[in-house]
Design a protein around this motif. Structure first.
Motif, mmCIF file in Angstrom:
data_model
loop_
_atom_site.group_PDB
_atom_site.id
_atom_site.type_symbol
_atom_site.label_atom_id
_atom_site.label_comp_id
_atom_site.label_asym_id
_atom_site.label_seq_id
_atom_site.Cartn_x
_atom_site.Cartn_y
_atom_site.Cartn_z
ATOM 1 N N UNK A 134 0.839 -1.238 0.044
ATOM 2 C CA UNK A 134 0.041 -0.103 -0.056
ATOM 3 C C UNK A 134 0.802 1.351 0.033
ATOM 4 N N UNK A 135 1.964 1.181 0.391
ATOM 5 C CA UNK A 135 2.917 2.330 0.587
ATOM 6 C C UNK A 135 4.083 2.511 -0.751
ATOM 7 N N UNK A 136 3.803 1.690 -1.782
ATOM 8 C CA UNK A 136 4.690 1.822 -2.786
ATOM 9 C C UNK A 136 4.143 0.870 -4.067
ATOM 10 N N UNK A 137 4.103 1.707 -5.267
ATOM 11 C CA UNK A 137 3.764 0.878 -6.492
ATOM 12 C C UNK A 137 5.075 -0.059 -6.702
ATOM 13 N N UNK A 138 4.762 -1.039 -7.574
ATOM 14 C CA UNK A 138 5.830 -2.049 -7.715
ATOM 15 C C UNK A 138 6.760 -1.459 -8.392
ATOM 16 N N UNK A 139 6.988 -0.388 -9.152
ATOM 17 C CA UNK A 139 7.748 0.223 -9.863
ATOM 18 C C UNK A 139 8.929 1.041 -9.159
ATOM 19 N N UNK A 140 8.399 1.138 -7.752
ATOM 20 C CA UNK A 140 9.232 2.042 -6.886
ATOM 21 C C UNK A 140 10.209 0.957 -5.987
ATOM 22 N N UNK A 141 9.889 -0.477 -6.197
ATOM 23 C CA UNK A 141 10.590 -1.454 -5.600
ATOM 24 C C UNK A 141 11.608 -2.100 -6.531
ATOM 25 N N UNK A 142 12.981 -2.289 -6.035
ATOM 26 C CA UNK A 142 14.065 -2.869 -6.838
ATOM 27 C C UNK A 142 14.546 -4.286 -5.793
ATOM 28 N N UNK A 143 14.294 -5.461 -6.620
ATOM 29 C CA UNK A 143 14.466 -6.868 -5.700
ATOM 30 C C UNK A 143 16.004 -7.316 -6.356
ATOM 31 N N UNK A 144 16.213 -8.367 -6.112
ATOM 32 C CA UNK A 144 17.550 -8.907 -6.526
ATOM 33 C C UNK A 144 17.524 -9.295 -8.243
ATOM 34 N N UNK A 145 16.365 -9.407 -8.744
ATOM 35 C CA UNK A 145 16.309 -9.657 -10.202
ATOM 36 C C UNK A 145 16.439 -8.344 -10.779
ATOM 37 N N UNK A 152 17.623 0.983 -15.884
ATOM 38 C CA UNK A 152 16.693 0.997 -16.508
ATOM 39 C C UNK A 152 15.136 1.029 -15.676
ATOM 40 N N UNK A 153 15.056 0.291 -14.570
ATOM 41 C CA UNK A 153 14.064 0.376 -13.636
ATOM 42 C C UNK A 153 13.869 1.827 -13.218
ATOM 43 N N UNK A 154 14.999 2.392 -12.665
ATOM 44 C CA UNK A 154 14.688 3.721 -12.089
ATOM 45 C C UNK A 154 14.245 4.787 -13.157
ATOM 46 N N UNK A 155 15.012 4.667 -14.470
ATOM 47 C CA UNK A 155 14.481 5.525 -15.582
ATOM 48 C C UNK A 155 12.890 5.386 -15.754
#
Length: 560
Positions: A134-145, A152-155
């Protein structure tokens, strides 16, 4: 080409931070910047942004990094730690740091309202497919993969952010200058400086209890590191001796400190003023010794002190002294002390108080009086902010307790030693532009004299030291001549060292001259070699995990 990391050789709290920072460095273009471990003071909190990515044409990302295993349960983020699971707040931390960055840029730079977003990164955790929070969209989170394509994810995340101006290269450089340059004072800088000065004065006056306890001793050596109030105690002891009816000589080695002592005693009642205040060598001139050339080292080191002893012995008793007080006594050579004792009416029993700091033996002299002295050690730094005292604390001869209060973080400007003076000039000009009074700023060098110092000294030493109290320009000096003095703000240009054997002591002196704000310009590796890891850890990057009350570099922007 790769992006820039700032600082150039950052220290990381975890391997996960290092992994993500170096990965981004390698993935980003060469006009992008990754700022590591950026500290902020924001809304009464000390914050640290693990990574700030500034990317021309894209935006600004603030990234909070959590290593190990991270998961979300019962509405909370958790992290596996050595002591077991603990609650963490990665998204909240990133969000607060983004707001703090926005506030700093709005107040202290020409760039504001840039496109910005916050992210939380878990480089060693695999988030479940379809994970949501609820506090973050998935695009705001970076995991190991996501690490393999972190840039590119940050862009992608920044391009999803509709608000704010896309930064240009010039905007990114302005952001970097704001974050890595010196802290700037608030609007009421004069009032703030005076309040700090008053606080230091009150703390220092507490040292009077030291003299109360030593009242019965007539021969004393008071030792203490920089900022422990030795000069104030030397003045107060001279005043007390004068008040008791004794004829007192208050002396030191350096001209600058002597001029400062003279100004301090000038307004005292006549009966409290020492009969002599000045340099050790100046006393010989008063007695008729011929003047010598500044270039004649043998005259000052050997011939004149020997002549002083003879002149003193020939003086009428009435012209000698009941007591001698020596400040910065570590500057005195072994061959000078017989002359010091000879000026006493009773060389065997006359009062002798010496104030010394063995860590500041920048002239390589190792003398001390050949008489028994009662030793007393000062253990509290009263003058410098905790942030400044922590930087030079490992160079002091003994561990000190830091009581100087909180202040802005010590700033470091990395550059080659040959460029240190030019960079220091830029920093000093910026301080004046930001409202610092010229009389509150000094630019000091460790090797070559600043060209302005050379020019001013060409008019004579008295004229040069008069500029120390003038308000129309900042003061330019060398650490050798600035011992025993201070300024609220000091810009230190570490432009090398003439004598490597004395480099550590000279760095100690230079770092300890600032009361409220310190900016150091120089080669990180040279400072690491000279100052050791204790200085490097505090100066080249503030130590993570400490609160401002512990003396960390978390003072943020401005005097507080």
């Amino acid at each position: 080409m790769t992006a820039r990391l700032l600082p150039a050789d950052p220290e990381f709290a975890t391997a996960s931070e290092r992994l993500l920072a170096t990965t981004l460095r390698d993935q980003l273009p060469d006009d992008a910047v990754v700022v590591c471990g950026q500290r902020f003071a924001y809304q009464g909190r000390d914050l640290e942004a693990d990574l700030v990515v500034a990317w021309p044409g894209v935006g600004v990302a603030v990234v909070e990094v959590k290593g190990g295993s991270v998961w979300r349960s019962d509405g909370q983020w958790w992290q596996e730690w050595s002591g077991g699971p603990r609650r963490v707040h990665p998204v909240d931390q990133a969000r607060r740091c983004r707001y703090a960055l926005r506030d700093v840029l709005r107040r202290h730079s020409r760039v504001s309202d840039l496109r910005a977003a916050h992210f939380a990164a878990f480089p060693t955790t695999d988030l479940p497919e379809g994970f949501t929070a609820p506090d973050a969209h998935r695009w705001m989170l970076l995991d190991r993969a996501d690490v393999a394509r972190a840039a590119d994810r940050i862009k992608d995340g920044l391009e999803r952010t509709p608000d704010g101006e896309v930064p240009t290269r010039e905007d990114v450089e302005a952001l970097v200058a704001c974050l890595t340059g010196p802290s700037v004072p608030p609007r009421e800088v004069l009032a703030t400086l005076r309040e700090r000065e008053a606080a230091c004065e009150l703390l220092t006056r507490e040292q009077a209890r030291v003299l109360d306890g030593l009242e019965a001793a007539s021969r004393v050596e008071v030792r203490g590191g920089a900022g422990t109030g030795k000069t104030w105690l030397a003045l107060e002891k001279a005043r007390r001796l004068g008040r008791s009816g004794q004829r007192v000589a208050l002396m030191c080695y350096s001209r600058g400190l002597a001029a400062s002592l003279e100004r301090e005693v000038a307004p005292w009642p006549r009966r409290e003023r020492p009969a002599y205040v000045g340099t050790f060598h100046g006393l010989a001139a008063r007695w008729g010794a011929p003047p010598g050339s500044d270039d004649d080292g043998d005259y000052w080191e050997r011939r004149l002190p020997e002549q002083m002893a003879s002149l003193a012995t020939a003086l009428p008793i009435a012209e000698r002294f009941d007591a001698v007080v020596v400040d910065e006594a570590q500057d005195f050579d072994a061959g000078w002390w017989p002359a010091v004792l000879a000026v006493l009416r009773s060389p065997q029993h006359g009062c002798l108080y010496v104030f010394t700091d063995d860590g500041q033996r920048v002239f390589g002299r190792r003398g001390r009086p050949a008489v028994d002295l009662v030793p007393f050690t000062l253990t509290e730094n009263l003058r410098n902010t905790q942030q400044i005292a922590q930087v030079f604390g490992s160079l002091a001869p003994a561990q000190m307790r830091y009581r100087g209060g909180d202040g802005p973080a010590v700033s470091f400007v990395p550059c080659a030693a040959g460029d240190a003076v030019a960079r220091a000039d830029e920093v000093a000009d910026g301080l004046l532009d930001d409202g610092w009074p010229a009389s509150s700023v000094a630019l000091l060098t460790t090797h070559h004299r600043h060209p302005v110092q050379v020019e001013r000294q060409a008019h004579g030493q008295d004229a040069y030291w008069a500029t120390f109290w003038e308000d129309d320009d900042l003061f330019y000096g060398h650490v050798l001549g600035f011992k025993g003095l201070e300024r609220p703000a000091v810009v230190l240009a570490v432009d090398g060292f003439r004598d490597p054997a004395r480099a550590r002591e000279m760095l100690y002196v230079g770092l300890s001259r600032a009361r409220d704000l310190l900016v150091v310009c120089g080669d990180p590796e040279q400072i690491r070699v000279v100052g050791g890891e204790g200085v490097a850890r505090r100066l080249l990057r503030p130590h993570p995990g400490e609160s401002a009350g512990q003396g960390s570099g978390a003072g943020g922007i401005g005097l507080s």
